[in-house]
Design a protein around this motif. Structure first.
Motif, PDB file in Angstrom:
ATOM      1  N   ILE A 236       4.421  21.933  -7.649  1.00 16.81           N
ATOM      2  CA  ILE A 236       3.477  22.155  -6.564  1.00 16.81           C
ATOM      3  C   ILE A 236       2.968  20.805  -6.083  1.00 16.81           C
ATOM      4  O   ILE A 236       2.532  19.981  -6.885  1.00 16.81           O
ATOM      5  N   ILE A 237       3.012  20.605  -4.794  1.00 24.51           N
ATOM      6  CA  ILE A 237       2.467  19.386  -4.189  1.00 24.51           C
ATOM      7  C   ILE A 237       0.978  19.585  -3.924  1.00 24.51           C
ATOM      8  O   ILE A 237       0.164  18.750  -4.260  1.00 24.51           O
ATOM      9  N   GLY A 238       0.627  20.718  -3.318  1.00 28.55           N
ATOM     10  CA  GLY A 238      -0.781  20.980  -3.031  1.00 28.55           C
ATOM     11  C   GLY A 238      -0.991  22.289  -2.307  1.00 28.55           C
ATOM     12  O   GLY A 238      -0.071  22.853  -1.714  1.00 28.55           O
ATOM     13  N   PHE A 239      -2.231  22.768  -2.399  1.00 25.51           N
ATOM     14  CA  PHE A 239      -2.662  23.959  -1.676  1.00 25.51           C
ATOM     15  C   PHE A 239      -3.498  23.500  -0.484  1.00 25.51           C
ATOM     16  O   PHE A 239      -4.347  22.623  -0.627  1.00 25.51           O
ATOM     17  N   TYR A 240      -3.270  24.126   0.660  1.00 24.55           N
ATOM     18  CA  TYR A 240      -3.990  23.766   1.875  1.00 24.55           C
ATOM     19  C   TYR A 240      -4.592  25.026   2.471  1.00 24.55           C
ATOM     20  O   TYR A 240      -4.513  26.094   1.866  1.00 24.55           O
ATOM     21  N   GLU A 241      -5.192  24.910   3.635  1.00 29.21           N
ATOM     22  CA  GLU A 241      -5.929  26.043   4.197  1.00 29.21           C
ATOM     23  C   GLU A 241      -5.076  27.302   4.370  1.00 29.21           C
ATOM     24  O   GLU A 241      -5.503  28.400   4.046  1.00 29.21           O
TER      25      GLU A 241
ATOM     26  N   MET B 225     -11.220  26.316  -4.649  1.00 30.55           N
ATOM     27  CA  MET B 225      -9.973  27.045  -4.492  1.00 30.55           C
ATOM     28  C   MET B 225     -10.303  28.438  -3.951  1.00 30.55           C
ATOM     29  O   MET B 225     -11.187  29.106  -4.444  1.00 30.55           O
ATOM     30  N   THR B 226      -9.563  28.860  -2.937  1.00 34.49           N
ATOM     31  CA  THR B 226      -9.792  30.177  -2.346  1.00 34.49           C
ATOM     32  C   THR B 226      -9.258  31.271  -3.272  1.00 34.49           C
ATOM     33  O   THR B 226      -8.517  31.002  -4.214  1.00 34.49           O
ATOM     34  N   PHE B 227      -9.629  32.498  -2.965  1.00 37.38           N
ATOM     35  CA  PHE B 227      -9.129  33.625  -3.759  1.00 37.38           C
ATOM     36  C   PHE B 227      -7.625  33.799  -3.581  1.00 37.38           C
ATOM     37  O   PHE B 227      -6.932  34.162  -4.524  1.00 37.38           O
ATOM     38  N   ILE B 228      -7.120  33.530  -2.371  1.00 35.38           N
ATOM     39  CA  ILE B 228      -5.674  33.615  -2.159  1.00 35.38           C
ATOM     40  C   ILE B 228      -4.963  32.575  -3.025  1.00 35.38           C
ATOM     41  O   ILE B 228      -3.948  32.864  -3.654  1.00 35.38           O
ATOM     42  N   GLN B 229      -5.494  31.384  -3.080  1.00 39.04           N
ATOM     43  CA  GLN B 229      -4.898  30.339  -3.918  1.00 39.04           C
ATOM     44  C   GLN B 229      -4.940  30.734  -5.393  1.00 39.04           C
ATOM     45  O   GLN B 229      -3.963  30.547  -6.119  1.00 39.04           O
TER      46      GLN B 229
END
Length: 122
Positions: free
Chosen positions: A25-30, A1-5
């Motif tokens: 939430i469905i999902g986190f993407y780029e 997981m990125t810091f933004i996420q």
């Protein structure tokens, strides 16, 4: 997981929502996350929506929500969340990425948390 996420997850914990009613939430993407409003009509589902990270990071309510989770102060010169949000613009002008800036904000919060915790044990 990125810091933004991670930052956006903290905003959810702090009470921020991308819409004014329940969602999942469905999902986190780029570059964005997907979510789905929960339908109030039995047997009907709502359309999946997406929100780009840049739009999230330009929302003051997101920063306020993260400030609640991180226990940022309300200072003499204004709230700490506002300071961090303004510094984000400065960082972008200086050529830093959003990911690098959010990482620095979260790392400062962790460092502060560790030093505060150590201070209370002394």
């Amino acid at each position: 997981m990125t810091f933004i996420q991670q930052f956006i997850e903290k905003a959810f914990v702090g009470g921020w929502q991308p819409i004014d009613h329940d969602f999942r939430i469905i999902g986190f993407y780029e570059r964005y996350f997907e979510y789905q409003p929960l339908s109030t009509l039995p047997g009907r589902s709502s359309a999946i929506r997406m929100m780009v990270y840049e739009a999230v990071l330009l929302n003051p309510k997101v920063w306020q929500a993260v400030g609640k989770v991180e226990h940022w102060y309300e200072g003499r010169y204004g709230p700490e969340w506002l300071h961090h949000m303004r510094k984000m613009i400065d960082a972008l002008v200086e050529g830093h990425t959003l990911e690098a800036y959010i990482r620095s904000v979260l790392e400062k919060s962790r460092t502060k948390e560790v030093s505060d915790h150590r201070g209370s044990n002394s």
